[in-house]
Design a protein around this motif. Structure first.
Motif, PDB file in Angstrom:
ATOM      1  N   ALA A  18       0.833  -1.204   0.000  1.00 26.91           N
ATOM      2  CA  ALA A  18       0.000   0.000   0.000  1.00 26.91           C
ATOM      3  C   ALA A  18       0.872   1.260   0.000  1.00 26.91           C
ATOM      4  CB  ALA A  18      -0.925   0.001   1.208  1.00 26.91           C
ATOM      5  N   CYS A  19       1.914   1.254   0.815  1.00 22.43           N
ATOM      6  CA  CYS A  19       2.817   2.422   0.869  1.00 22.43           C
ATOM      7  C   CYS A  19       3.493   2.659  -0.472  1.00 22.43           C
ATOM      8  CB  CYS A  19       3.874   2.217   1.958  1.00 22.43           C
ATOM      9  SG  CYS A  19       3.220   2.273   3.642  1.00 22.43           S
ATOM     10  N   THR A  20       3.965   1.577  -1.084  1.00 22.55           N
ATOM     11  CA  THR A  20       4.653   1.706  -2.371  1.00 22.55           C
ATOM     12  C   THR A  20       3.724   2.230  -3.444  1.00 22.55           C
ATOM     13  OG1 THR A  20       6.127  -0.127  -1.785  1.00 22.55           O
ATOM     14  CG2 THR A  20       6.007   0.485  -4.104  1.00 22.55           C
ATOM     15  N   LYS A  21       2.524   1.650  -3.523  1.00 22.82           N
ATOM     16  CA  LYS A  21       1.572   2.103  -4.545  1.00 22.82           C
ATOM     17  C   LYS A  21       1.091   3.524  -4.274  1.00 22.82           C
ATOM     18  CE  LYS A  21      -0.112  -2.378  -6.125  1.00 22.82           C
ATOM     19  NZ  LYS A  21      -1.302  -3.242  -6.354  1.00 22.82           N
ATOM     20  N   GLY A  22       1.193   3.955  -3.027  1.00 26.04           N
ATOM     21  CA  GLY A  22       0.802   5.328  -2.692  1.00 26.04           C
ATOM     22  C   GLY A  22       1.931   6.320  -2.833  1.00 26.04           C
ATOM     23  N   GLY A  23       3.048   5.881  -3.376  1.00 23.82           N
ATOM     24  CA  GLY A  23       4.175   6.772  -3.601  1.00 23.82           C
ATOM     25  C   GLY A  23       4.998   7.035  -2.355  1.00 23.82           C
ATOM     26  N   GLN A  24       4.779   6.240  -1.297  1.00 26.36           N
ATOM     27  CA  GLN A  24       5.513   6.436  -0.047  1.00 26.36           C
ATOM     28  C   GLN A  24       6.571   5.329   0.106  1.00 26.36           C
ATOM     29  OE1 GLN A  24       4.798   9.161   1.847  1.00 26.36           O
ATOM     30  NE2 GLN A  24       3.305   9.683   0.253  1.00 26.36           N
ATOM     31  N   TRP A  25       7.553   5.338  -0.820  1.00 23.30           N
ATOM     32  CA  TRP A  25       8.517   4.246  -0.829  1.00 23.30           C
ATOM     33  C   TRP A  25       9.381   4.229   0.433  1.00 23.30           C
ATOM     34  CZ3 TRP A  25      13.660   5.482  -0.590  1.00 23.30           C
ATOM     35  CH2 TRP A  25      14.027   6.771  -0.962  1.00 23.30           C
ATOM     36  N   GLU A  26       9.683   5.387   0.981  1.00 21.97           N
ATOM     37  CA  GLU A  26      10.501   5.419   2.205  1.00 21.97           C
ATOM     38  C   GLU A  26       9.766   4.782   3.380  1.00 21.97           C
ATOM     39  OE1 GLU A  26      11.099   9.722   1.834  1.00 21.97           O
ATOM     40  OE2 GLU A  26      13.251   9.325   2.037  1.00 21.97           O
ATOM     41  N   GLU A  27       8.451   5.065   3.458  1.00 23.49           N
ATOM     42  CA  GLU A  27       7.655   4.470   4.528  1.00 23.49           C
ATOM     43  C   GLU A  27       7.543   2.961   4.338  1.00 23.49           C
ATOM     44  OE1 GLU A  27       3.237   4.994   6.612  1.00 23.49           O
ATOM     45  OE2 GLU A  27       3.947   6.444   5.114  1.00 23.49           O
ATOM     46  N   ALA A  28       7.469   2.529   3.070  1.00 29.86           N
ATOM     47  CA  ALA A  28       7.389   1.086   2.789  1.00 29.86           C
ATOM     48  C   ALA A  28       8.631   0.371   3.312  1.00 29.86           C
ATOM     49  CB  ALA A  28       7.233   0.868   1.291  1.00 29.86           C
ATOM     50  N   ILE A  29       9.805   0.980   3.071  1.00 34.08           N
ATOM     51  CA  ILE A  29      11.059   0.380   3.554  1.00 34.08           C
ATOM     52  C   ILE A  29      11.097   0.387   5.074  1.00 34.08           C
ATOM     53  CG2 ILE A  29      13.558   0.721   3.616  1.00 34.08           C
ATOM     54  CD1 ILE A  29      13.366   1.751   0.729  1.00 34.08           C
ATOM     55  N   GLN A  30      10.561   1.437   5.688  1.00 29.05           N
ATOM     56  CA  GLN A  30      10.528   1.508   7.152  1.00 29.05           C
ATOM     57  C   GLN A  30       9.642   0.404   7.730  1.00 29.05           C
ATOM     58  OE1 GLN A  30       9.423   5.352   8.631  1.00 29.05           O
ATOM     59  NE2 GLN A  30       9.328   4.678  10.763  1.00 29.05           N
ATOM     60  N   VAL A  31       8.499   0.140   7.090  1.00 32.32           N
ATOM     61  CA  VAL A  31       7.615  -0.944   7.540  1.00 32.32           C
ATOM     62  C   VAL A  31       8.331  -2.286   7.436  1.00 32.32           C
ATOM     63  CG1 VAL A  31       5.480  -2.204   7.033  1.00 32.32           C
ATOM     64  CG2 VAL A  31       5.497   0.308   6.969  1.00 32.32           C
ATOM     65  N   PHE A  32       9.083  -2.464   6.340  1.00 31.81           N
ATOM     66  CA  PHE A  32       9.837  -3.712   6.167  1.00 31.81           C
ATOM     67  C   PHE A  32      10.837  -3.896   7.309  1.00 31.81           C
ATOM     68  CE2 PHE A  32      13.599  -5.951   4.611  1.00 31.81           C
ATOM     69  CZ  PHE A  32      13.036  -7.147   4.172  1.00 31.81           C
TER      70      PHE A  32
END
Length: 542
Positions: A18-32
């Motif tokens: 969801a973060c990646t598709k929403g353009g929030q790639w930094e947040e996606a990596i943080q969730v990982f």
């Protein structure tokens, strides 16, 4: 979390996606990273979702770290999406060697994980790095692996063959596409038209545009830009401007490159006023100009003699934070044509202050301006600076330097610069010899001045009226009446170095200074005869 329900693998994976598709790639990596710290197991889908975030953020190092982690794991293993994401991330990050490293793993694994997208992505990376042969080799490996190319693959392949100037292969690829039932799209046609521009075939480019229309495809900005460029490279400026007009009529907006191609067409067709209209259109449509734009418009203004308009463009360039030495030099040359040498010098100083790097041509125009303003000391400083920055002096530069030496009566410096010019293999022209003759004469070295004139004669360079006049002045200083009359007779028989008022006056003064008033009278009578009867009497007889 508020309900006390612990997230599992699928929850974290869904949030990363969801973060990646929403353009929030930094947040996606943080969730990982949070998922990894929590000890929740990760699967291939989790890694792929995070790799997609790395691709968006161009985090090549992290993507490779996750890829190596997957390869070392017993629970997860890379799949086709993994390879595509890692290769794409490396390509976007400009790390071709890393992308090759991943691709080799994929090919060595012999697991059939290579997809059309993965191969095509890697081909695009190789093409961008000008690795044409490796691009073709990878395409062949793709076919050998049984992976079917798609439209994007063929578009990359066409571009690679064109970049390698393999025009016959381009036609082969197009035939192969059609044989597989793959229709060309706008990108395909644009690429083909770009190839026509490279081989200067505007006729073929126009035919491809017509073919596009028949196929129901709509040309875009890049298509029109390629076609305009094809016309200009084929020296068809009017045709290029016609295409530009078609583009505007079709409601397609141009970009900076489009307008730059149109400016080139304006210069080619000498439609300089039109270039100013295009520049105003760019400003109206908020299309950012670049250094090519500014130089083209200033050049057109120079051709029209519109210094005010050129000055405004120069200010626009400075406001845009662009410093183009080529553009500044064009404006300096325009100032010189308008007899504004001081403004030319001011513009040079402004360019240097803004961080511009002068070229050899810039220095040549500057020295001409300083020479017009008799700024001899600064000419000396500029020529020394040129040596310091490694820019060789041209013939014009040396001529200006030696002229300055003569103005300041520094014959030693003039000789030194002449010797330096010879050592550097710079060939003097007629005006260079004249500058040295004048320097010698002003320093009471009239015999040396006449020797320089003799050297000029032996050089095979054209003899001008100015050159003869300089030699006549040397004769006057040395009271060499007979030699002055001899030179005067040579001028009388010349079709190029025709005597002028200076020539007549200097010869008469030389005769009088030599105590030969009768010969001076002969010259005076000859002048009267020439102006009254245009007779060919001999001024050397007494």
């Amino acid at each position: 979390e508020d309900d006390g329900i612990p997230p599992n693998t699928y929850t974290y994976t869904a949030l990363i996606t969801a973060c990646t598709k929403g353009g929030q790639w930094e947040e996606a990596i943080q969730v990982f990273e949070e998922m990894r710290e929590s000890g929740v197991p990760m699967n291939t889908v989790t890694y792929n979702a995070t790799l997609a975030a790395c691709e968006d953020g161009r985090r090549c190092d992290l993507a490779l770290e996750l890829y190596d982690e997957m390869r070392a794991s017993k629970e997860v293993s890379p799949d086709a999406l993994t390879y595509k994401a890692v290769v794409a991330t490396c390509r976007l990050s400009g790390k071709l060697e890393k992308a090759t490293y991943v691709l080799e793993h994929m090919l060595d694994s012999d697991t059939g994980l290579g997809t059309t997208a993965t191969y095509t992505t890697m081909m695009a990376a190789l093409m961008k790095a000008h690795e044409w042969q490796k691009t073709f080799q990878l395409y062949n490996k793709m076919l050998d692996a049984g992976v079917q190319p798609n439209l994007h693959t063929y578009n990359v392949l066409i571009s690679a063959h064109q970049a390698a100037q393999q025009w016959d292969q381009v036609e082969t690829v197009v035939a192969e596409m059609r044989g597989r039932g793959i229709h060309l799209n706008t990108v395909s046609y644009t690429s083909l038209i770009t190839g026509c521009a490279d081989c200067k075939d505007s006729e073929r480019a126009q035919a491809l545009l017509e073919e596009m229309h028949k196929e129901g495809l709509t040309p875009d900005t890049f298509t029109y830009t390629a076609l305009i460029t094809a016309c200009t490279k084929s020296n068809e400026g009017d045709a290029a401007l016609e295409v530009f007009d078609q583009m505007l009529s079709a409601g397609v907006s141009g970009n900076t490159i489009t307008f730059n191609a149109a400016f080139a067409a304006c210069e080619m067709s000498q439609r300089w006023e039109l270039a100013l209209d295009f520049y105003n259109l760019m400003r109206k449509e908020r299309i950012p100009p670049d250094h090519i734009t500014f130089h083209s418009v200033v050049s057109c203004c120079a051709s029209l003699g519109k210094k005010v308009e050129a000055s405004q463009v120069l200010r626009d360039m400075a406001d845009a934070g662009c410093v183009s030495a080529k553009t500044y030099t064009s404006y300096m040359a325009l100032c010189m044509r308008e007899d504004c040498w001081s403004e030319a010098v001011e513009v040079y100083d402004e360019m240097v202050r803004l961080g511009g790097t002068p070229s050899a041509h810039t220095y040549a125009v500057l020295i001409a301006a300083l020479q017009a303003g008799q700024q001899w000391d600064r000419i000396q400083d500029i020529t020394q600076h040129m040596c310091h920055v490694g820019i060789s002096h041209s013939t014009s530069t040396y001529t200006a330097i030696i002229t300055g030496c003569g103005e300041r009566q520094r014959i030693g410096d003039a000789r030194r610069y002449w010797a330096q010019m010879e050592r550097e293999g710079v060939q003097p022209h007629t005006n260079t010899y004249v500058a040295l003759m004048v320097a010698c004469t002003r320093c009471d070295q009239w015999e040396e001045a006449l020797q320089v004139f003799s050297d000029l004669k032996n050089s095979g360079l054209p003899l001008s009226t100015v050159a003869y006049n300089a030699a006549l002045v040397a004769c006057k200083n040395g009271k060499q009446c007979d030699q002055a009359l001899e030179l005067y007779q040579e001028m009388h028989g010349s079709k190029v170095a025709v005597p002028d008022e200076v020539s007549y006056n200097v010869v008469v003064e030389t005769c009088l200074a030599s105590g030969q008033p009768n010969k001076a009278a002969d010259v005076e009578r000859y002048i009267i005869d020439q102006s009254g009867n245009n007779q060919n009497s001999d001024p050397g007889q007494s």
